[in-house]
Structures are given as C-alpha cells and as structure tokens.
Write a protein that holds these residues in place. Structure first.
Motif, PDB file in Angstrom:
ATOM      1  N   LYS A  60      37.229  34.270 -48.440  1.00  0.00           N
ATOM      2  CA  LYS A  60      37.420  33.374 -49.582  1.00  0.00           C
ATOM      3  C   LYS A  60      38.172  34.109 -50.683  1.00  0.00           C
ATOM      4  O   LYS A  60      38.157  35.339 -50.753  1.00  0.00           O
ATOM      5  N   TYR A  62      37.325  34.284 -53.567  1.00  0.00           N
ATOM      6  CA  TYR A  62      36.291  34.797 -54.472  1.00  0.00           C
ATOM      7  C   TYR A  62      35.090  35.149 -53.607  1.00  0.00           C
ATOM      8  O   TYR A  62      35.115  34.954 -52.382  1.00  0.00           O
ATOM      9  N   THR A  63      34.033  35.687 -54.183  1.00  0.00           N
ATOM     10  CA  THR A  63      32.879  36.153 -53.410  1.00  0.00           C
ATOM     11  C   THR A  63      31.716  35.175 -53.514  1.00  0.00           C
ATOM     12  O   THR A  63      31.444  34.641 -54.594  1.00  0.00           O
ATOM     13  N   THR A  64      31.023  34.948 -52.387  1.00  0.00           N
ATOM     14  CA  THR A  64      29.807  34.127 -52.398  1.00  0.00           C
ATOM     15  C   THR A  64      28.749  34.767 -51.514  1.00  0.00           C
ATOM     16  O   THR A  64      29.046  35.528 -50.607  1.00  0.00           O
ATOM     17  N   GLU A  74      29.141  39.652 -58.636  1.00  0.00           N
ATOM     18  CA  GLU A  74      28.531  38.372 -59.016  1.00  0.00           C
ATOM     19  C   GLU A  74      28.673  38.126 -60.517  1.00  0.00           C
ATOM     20  O   GLU A  74      28.517  39.036 -61.328  1.00  0.00           O
ATOM     21  N   GLY A  80      30.680  32.194 -62.893  1.00  0.00           N
ATOM     22  CA  GLY A  80      29.972  31.978 -61.642  1.00  0.00           C
ATOM     23  C   GLY A  80      29.595  30.519 -61.433  1.00  0.00           C
ATOM     24  O   GLY A  80      29.688  29.989 -60.324  1.00  0.00           O
ATOM     25  N   LEU A  83      32.745  28.554 -60.384  1.00  0.00           N
ATOM     26  CA  LEU A  83      33.073  28.812 -58.977  1.00  0.00           C
ATOM     27  C   LEU A  83      32.118  28.054 -58.062  1.00  0.00           C
ATOM     28  O   LEU A  83      32.543  27.437 -57.074  1.00  0.00           O
ATOM     29  N   GLN A  84      30.840  28.058 -58.415  1.00  0.00           N
ATOM     30  CA  GLN A  84      29.839  27.400 -57.587  1.00  0.00           C
ATOM     31  C   GLN A  84      30.023  25.893 -57.552  1.00  0.00           C
ATOM     32  O   GLN A  84      30.000  25.273 -56.489  1.00  0.00           O
ATOM     33  N   GLU A  89      29.528  25.280 -53.572  1.00  0.00           N
ATOM     34  CA  GLU A  89      28.936  26.383 -52.830  1.00  0.00           C
ATOM     35  C   GLU A  89      27.423  26.206 -52.674  1.00  0.00           C
ATOM     36  O   GLU A  89      26.640  26.568 -53.537  1.00  0.00           O
ATOM     37  N   ARG A  98      24.882  28.906 -53.701  1.00  0.00           N
ATOM     38  CA  ARG A  98      25.396  30.239 -53.412  1.00  0.00           C
ATOM     39  C   ARG A  98      25.665  30.991 -54.711  1.00  0.00           C
ATOM     40  O   ARG A  98      26.079  30.408 -55.702  1.00  0.00           O
ATOM     41  N   CYS A 100      27.955  33.359 -56.838  1.00  0.00           N
ATOM     42  CA  CYS A 100      29.416  33.466 -56.825  1.00  0.00           C
ATOM     43  C   CYS A 100      29.928  34.541 -57.777  1.00  0.00           C
ATOM     44  O   CYS A 100      29.294  34.832 -58.804  1.00  0.00           O
TER      45      CYS A 100
END
Length: 218
Positions: A60, A62-64, A74, A80, A83-84, A89, A98, A100
């Motif tokens: 992705k 970005y990170t999850t 995070e 965050g 993004l979520q 997510e 999740r 994020c």
C-alpha cells in the motif's frame, strides 16, 4: 501442480496477511499461526524452490495493521483517521479498524530481504489525494543511532525513532488516471521516491478499486 509445472504452465499463488504477520519473520508474538512469506509456496504447496519465478510484492502507499504490535510510522491523529476513513481500512475477518500511518520503506526493505521481490504493485495511491504534505519512513534509529537491522523483539521495536522524507502532496483526484503520465507530477515523484528507497521496480500503481484503475508502468 506438478503436472502443470512439467507442462510449463503458469501457477499463480496469492499470499494471505502480510510478511510482518509471518510466524517466523513477523513481529512475534503478535503474528498469525503460519508463514505469510514466499517460503510458504514451497512448504505449503510443495512447489520446488527452483520453480518459483516472479515474486510480486503488494505494498500500500501507506502503512496499515490490524490488532496489536508496534507500528513505528502509525499516526494516532487526524492523519491516521483520514487514512483509515478514506481507505476504508477495516479488518476483513474481525471488522476492526486498521491502524494507519505513513509508508514505512524500512519495513518494505526488510520484507524484500525475505521474499526477494521481482517487482512491486503499489496500491491505494489515491487515498493520499487530499494531503498537502506526505512523509515516507525510510530509516530507524534507536537511542539516536541509525540501525540497519529489524529489531528482533517488540520491546526493541518500541524504542525505534523513524526518520522521514517529506514530500509535497498533489491535492488532486487521480482516480481517473490510466497512464503514469496522467498522474500529477508530485504523485509521479512520490512513486519514484518509493521505488528508489526500496530498490525494486514498481510495475503497477493502483488509483482506485476497479480493475482498470491499475496503472501499468512497464
């Protein structure tokens, strides 16, 4: 499968979860019960190591992560949350939100050491459309010293300080882009920077949910 291999047929194997949840190479003990890395192709399906060909890393933009464990990049803030919510997510099995954060290329490089990616599919780039500024985690420090290894324990990983590269966002809807050249310059620069940091060619860039939303670069 053996018959297919002997007849030079192609076999596509899709991994579940992610390498950082791998029982051997993930953030133990917050992992799943099996191998999520490329080795499972051999130990789980009985395919010889010499017959493993192309290895595509799906990453992705970005990170999850779902559940516990340490996520160095995070963002426990509005970033965050955005993004979520924008990326929808939620855990597939549990429905949990999740966690994020910014893309962590230190982690991607670690997983590349294990899986040996041939190419990368960078997904959900469109989720970053509304950010004026973007960050990419590229290095870890512990007690002010840059480290070149993935911490072996959660306790050590919790001490990590992330070094970031900051890049300008593009503030544009890229969901209708179908060629790499259609993307805003800043979006192209983001993709190329990620490619540079992980040292693996990015072949696909996802800008939406539709099959046609996957831009192929080469």
């Amino acid at each position: 499968m053996d018959k297919a291999l002997r007849n030079n047929k192609k076999i596509l194997v899709e991994g579940a979860n992610a390498t950082m949840l791998d029982i051997d190479f993930g953030t133990y003990p917050i992992v799943t019960s099996s191998n999520c890395s490329v080795g499972a192709v051999c130990t789980g399906l009985g395919i010889p190591t010499t017959r493993v060909g192309t290895v595509v890393g799906v990453v992705k933009a970005y990170t999850t992560r779902v559940g516990g464990g340490v996520v160095p990049t995070e963002q426990k803030n509005e970033i965050g949350n955005t993004l979520q919510e924008t990326g929808r997510e939620f855990g597939v099995t549990t429905g949990r939100r999740r966690r994020c954060g910014w893309l962590d290329t230190f982690v991607v490089n670690y997983t590349n050491k294990i899986n040996g990616y041939t190419m990368i599919a960078l997904t959900k780039l469109d989720i970053l459309d509304k950010f004026e500024e973007l960050k990419i985690g590229h290095a870890y420090k512990i007690k002010g010293k840059v480290i070149e290894y993935m911490p072996a324990t959660l306790e050590e990983l919790a001490q990590v300080e992330v070094e970031y590269i900051t890049m300008p966002g593009w503030l544009a809807d890229i969901s209708t882009c179908r060629k790499f050249s259609d993307l805003p310059t800043n979006a192209q620069n983001y993709v190329r920077k990620v490619e540079e940091l992980i040292g693996v060619p990015i072949k696909w860039v996802g800008v939406g949910q539709a099959r046609s939303s996957m831009i192929q670069l080469f």
